[in-house]
Motif scaffolding. Structure first.
Motif, mmCIF file in Angstrom:
data_model
loop_
_atom_site.group_PDB
_atom_site.id
_atom_site.type_symbol
_atom_site.label_atom_id
_atom_site.label_comp_id
_atom_site.label_asym_id
_atom_site.label_seq_id
_atom_site.Cartn_x
_atom_site.Cartn_y
_atom_site.Cartn_z
ATOM 1 N N VAL A 95 0.708 -1.208 0.021
ATOM 2 C CA VAL A 95 -0.060 -0.038 0.036
ATOM 3 C C VAL A 95 0.943 1.107 -0.072
ATOM 4 O O VAL A 95 0.715 2.159 -0.873
ATOM 5 C CB VAL A 95 -0.864 -0.054 1.302
ATOM 6 N N MET A 96 1.770 1.421 0.933
ATOM 7 C CA MET A 96 2.680 2.646 0.866
ATOM 8 C C MET A 96 3.532 2.912 -0.217
ATOM 9 O O MET A 96 3.963 3.746 -0.664
ATOM 10 C CB MET A 96 3.563 2.324 2.142
ATOM 11 N N SER A 97 3.956 1.731 -0.973
ATOM 12 C CA SER A 97 4.589 1.860 -2.169
ATOM 13 C C SER A 97 4.047 2.651 -3.428
ATOM 14 O O SER A 97 4.688 3.130 -4.203
ATOM 15 C CB SER A 97 5.206 0.703 -2.509
ATOM 16 N N THR A 98 2.824 2.621 -3.071
ATOM 17 C CA THR A 98 2.019 3.136 -4.274
ATOM 18 C C THR A 98 1.659 4.883 -4.051
ATOM 19 O O THR A 98 1.263 5.470 -4.947
ATOM 20 C CB THR A 98 0.662 2.548 -4.500
ATOM 21 N N ILE A 99 2.083 5.168 -3.051
ATOM 22 C CA ILE A 99 1.994 6.831 -2.449
ATOM 23 C C ILE A 99 3.295 7.516 -2.768
ATOM 24 O O ILE A 99 4.247 6.969 -2.353
ATOM 25 C CB ILE A 99 1.597 6.914 -1.044
ATOM 26 N N PRO A 100 3.066 8.395 -3.636
ATOM 27 C CA PRO A 100 4.115 9.178 -4.058
ATOM 28 C C PRO A 100 5.099 9.743 -2.873
ATOM 29 O O PRO A 100 4.408 10.066 -1.842
ATOM 30 C CB PRO A 100 3.758 10.386 -4.939
ATOM 31 N N GLN A 101 6.261 9.849 -3.031
ATOM 32 C CA GLN A 101 7.286 10.346 -1.852
ATOM 33 C C GLN A 101 7.052 11.801 -1.758
ATOM 34 O O GLN A 101 7.031 12.658 -2.910
ATOM 35 C CB GLN A 101 8.552 9.961 -1.966
ATOM 36 N N GLY A 104 2.636 16.527 1.119
ATOM 37 C CA GLY A 104 2.202 16.617 2.243
ATOM 38 C C GLY A 104 1.025 15.885 2.710
ATOM 39 O O GLY A 104 0.468 14.947 1.966
ATOM 40 N N ARG A 105 0.677 16.176 4.072
ATOM 41 C CA ARG A 105 -0.275 15.290 4.686
ATOM 42 C C ARG A 105 -1.635 15.288 3.902
ATOM 43 O O ARG A 105 -2.286 14.260 3.876
ATOM 44 C CB ARG A 105 -0.368 15.677 6.135
ATOM 45 N N GLU A 106 -2.109 16.655 3.575
ATOM 46 C CA GLU A 106 -3.404 16.529 2.933
ATOM 47 C C GLU A 106 -3.365 15.684 1.566
ATOM 48 O O GLU A 106 -4.297 14.797 1.414
ATOM 49 C CB GLU A 106 -3.719 17.921 2.340
ATOM 50 N N GLU A 107 -2.399 15.757 0.849
ATOM 51 C CA GLU A 107 -2.188 14.916 -0.441
ATOM 52 C C GLU A 107 -1.934 13.508 0.030
ATOM 53 O O GLU A 107 -2.793 12.667 -0.854
ATOM 54 C CB GLU A 107 -1.174 15.384 -1.303
ATOM 55 N N TRP A 108 -1.454 13.193 1.006
ATOM 56 C CA TRP A 108 -0.935 11.715 1.466
ATOM 57 C C TRP A 108 -2.674 10.959 1.769
ATOM 58 O O TRP A 108 -2.925 10.093 1.311
ATOM 59 C CB TRP A 108 -0.350 11.642 2.552
ATOM 60 N N LEU A 109 -3.134 11.790 2.377
ATOM 61 C CA LEU A 109 -4.419 11.327 2.890
ATOM 62 C C LEU A 109 -5.398 11.107 1.747
ATOM 63 O O LEU A 109 -6.317 10.211 1.665
ATOM 64 C CB LEU A 109 -4.985 12.271 3.958
ATOM 65 N N GLU A 110 -5.404 12.007 0.841
ATOM 66 C CA GLU A 110 -6.181 11.886 -0.289
ATOM 67 C C GLU A 110 -5.999 10.933 -1.229
ATOM 68 O O GLU A 110 -6.748 10.279 -1.999
ATOM 69 C CB GLU A 110 -6.157 13.345 -1.207
ATOM 70 N N ALA A 111 -4.439 10.632 -1.180
ATOM 71 C CA ALA A 111 -4.262 9.587 -2.274
ATOM 72 C C ALA A 111 -4.310 7.901 -1.412
ATOM 73 O O ALA A 111 -4.268 7.089 -2.224
ATOM 74 C CB ALA A 111 -2.510 9.729 -2.499
ATOM 75 N N LEU A 112 -4.363 8.140 -0.346
ATOM 76 C CA LEU A 112 -4.504 6.951 0.567
ATOM 77 C C LEU A 112 -5.807 5.751 -0.023
ATOM 78 O O LEU A 112 -5.289 4.575 -0.286
ATOM 79 C CB LEU A 112 -4.751 7.196 2.210
ATOM 80 N N PRO A 113 -6.955 6.378 -0.048
ATOM 81 C CA PRO A 113 -7.936 5.162 -0.740
ATOM 82 C C PRO A 113 -7.432 4.376 -1.880
ATOM 83 O O PRO A 113 -7.633 3.423 -2.086
ATOM 84 C CB PRO A 113 -8.988 6.167 -0.763
ATOM 85 N N ARG A 114 -7.113 5.386 -2.822
ATOM 86 C CA ARG A 114 -6.565 4.768 -4.151
ATOM 87 C C ARG A 114 -5.336 3.881 -3.832
ATOM 88 O O ARG A 114 -5.395 2.560 -4.432
ATOM 89 C CB ARG A 114 -6.124 5.807 -5.057
ATOM 90 N N ALA A 115 -4.382 4.128 -3.026
ATOM 91 C CA ALA A 115 -3.208 3.343 -2.711
ATOM 92 C C ALA A 115 -3.715 2.080 -2.206
ATOM 93 O O ALA A 115 -3.088 1.100 -2.167
ATOM 94 C CB ALA A 115 -2.225 3.993 -1.951
ATOM 95 N N LEU A 116 -4.792 2.253 -1.202
ATOM 96 C CA LEU A 116 -5.237 0.829 -0.439
ATOM 97 C C LEU A 116 -5.609 -0.190 -1.450
ATOM 98 O O LEU A 116 -5.386 -1.272 -1.471
ATOM 99 C CB LEU A 116 -6.091 1.317 0.183
ATOM 100 N N VAL A 117 -6.313 0.060 -2.512
ATOM 101 C CA VAL A 117 -6.926 -0.773 -3.714
ATOM 102 C C VAL A 117 -5.797 -1.082 -4.305
ATOM 103 O O VAL A 117 -5.725 -2.347 -4.617
ATOM 104 C CB VAL A 117 -7.764 0.274 -4.683
#
Length: 430
Positions: A95-101, A104-117
């Protein structure tokens, strides 16, 4: 915890607030807005196929305390424990590997649902390459400040018990017996749904998917059941109020014995460790040890507070009942939806099994040097006309054009198989 909690008028509906606004309030509020996390776990094994993950300290940016988040998960295996063990060891990393490095926190939380899939699908693909027939449910909970994100396949469950006494279900059970939409999806994708047929034509037990006889419509693993049993999770993201709340995450050994509201009520006012033990004890008292029984209790607590004392909570509940009457429940005793008194803000919810809907269309898949990065497996591939999903003729003409981010050949084949767009491999019955 402060005791001067005033009941609110339940007729007042709080306005929905954008995620960026909510996070901005946290940032402006400083460190005083950061909750603490207390947790406990308990369980009894019958088959030894339940596993859990406790990661209270994780960092979005290594070494930066401000990037702290926590992860808790339950994996209920079947047909062996290997899929549950694999998911425990690898799912979070996928899951974490699909979130861009560096975002910021806002972008991270918004990307999290897609990264979980993407992470769930990647874990399933990698495990199936091992050639084992085991499978597992997976309920993964990510807590960042007051924001809680839950992804789940199968029938392990996560509930939220908020301070106002409202119990909210943060997952969806993927049982064929109860979920009509999932039954329709499985049959449309090429599976057959029916009960176990004994000699003489007598049908017994819950609805199952054939071949294989699995009662669930979504899981990680289960190579022998057909790829219409998908690993695409239901995802829900909510934001708690500054009053905090309690999460109860448990395998079906708990939920087959206890309704969600009864499980929450049984342990209110107790510290998390004792609460988890009490939930398990109550489940065993109700039905005995019929299955692996595992429970995690996670408290999201306001700063400088501890758990609510039982006597205080009883007084608050009695006062609320005098003002508002008893809370409503449906006939099945299931939890109500998210609190109507402002304790919870729903930020995101999606349960579709279609990758195009879950991964979205506005993701750039182009990397430097003309490479393409697969949105699921994160493998880089040099751009080549023969590899482009839009021009590939490796897929049947009935498959409509893929409009989402780039998928490599293997992940595109996985997507089409889950949607019933190519013949599945021969399977063996369980």
């Amino acid at each position: 915890m402060a005791t001067d909690v005033r009941p609110r008028d339940p007729s007042i509906q709080p306005p929905m607030v954008p995620l960026a606004t909510l996070i901005g309030r946290e940032i402006r509020g400083g460190k005083s807005q950061k909750p603490s996390i207390k947790y406990g776990h308990a369980g009894f094994a019958k088959r030894g196929e339940d596993y859990f993950l406790l990661r209270p300290v994780c960092f979005r940016a290594p070494g930066d305390p401000a990037s702290l988040f926590s992860v808790f998960a339950i994996f209920d295996g079947h047909n062996g424990a290997s899929a549950a063990v694999f998911a425990k060891e690898h799912l979070l990393d996928h899951v974490m590997s699909t979130i861009p490095q560096g975002i910021g926190r806002e972008e991270w939380l918004e990307a999290l649902p897609r990264a979980l899939v993407a992470g769930f699908v990647k874990a399933d693909t990698e495990f199936q390459r091992k050639g084992e027939t085991s499978g597992t449910t997976a309920t993964l909970v990510v807590i960042d400040g007051w924001t809680v994100t839950v992804a789940s396949v199968g029938d392990s469950r996560c509930i939220l018990d908020s301070l106002d006494g409202v119990v909210s279900l943060l997952t969806v059970d993927h049982r064929l017996e109860e979920n009509v939409e999932e039954r329709e999806r499985v049959t449309a994708s090429g599976g057959e749904v029916g009960r176990l047929n004994l000699c003489g034509g007598k049908e017994i037990g819950p609805l199952r998917c054939w071949p294989g006889g699995l009662c669930l419509s979504r899981s990680i693993g289960d190579t022998d059941v057909g790829e219409f049993i998908v690993p695409i999770p239901h995802v829900k993201q909510v934001k708690l109020s500054a009053a905090g709340g309690r999460l109860i995450i448990a395998s079906d050994g708990i939920w087959d014995a206890l309704p969600s509201e009864l499980a929450a009520k049984a342990c209110r006012g107790l510290p998390a460790e004792l609460a988890a033990k009490l939930v398990v004890k109550e489940a065993l008292r109700k039905s005995g040890l019929k299955d692996d029984t595992t429970c995690l209790v996670v408290d999201i607590i306001p700063p400088d507070c501890t758990f609510v004392q039982p006597s205080i909570l009883k007084q608050q509940n009695k006062f609320r009942s005098l003002l508002f009457g008893k809370k409503s429940k449906n006939g099945a005793g299931k939890p109500t939806k998210l609190s109507s008194v402002g304790a919870v803000e729903e930020l995101f919810e999606e349960g579709s099994a279609m990758l195009e809907e879950r991964l979205g269309k506005n993701i750039s898949s182009m990397e430097n040097s003309g490479n393409q990065r697969c949105a699921i497996c994160q493998a880089d591939q040099v751009q080549d006309d023969d590899q482009l999903v839009h021009s590939s003729d490796s897929f049947p003409a009935t498959s409509r054009p893929w409009e989402g981010p780039y998928l490599c050949h293997d992940c595109r084949r996985k997507k089409d198989a889950m949607e019933g767009k190519r013949p599945r491999k021969s399977t063996m019955s369980r």
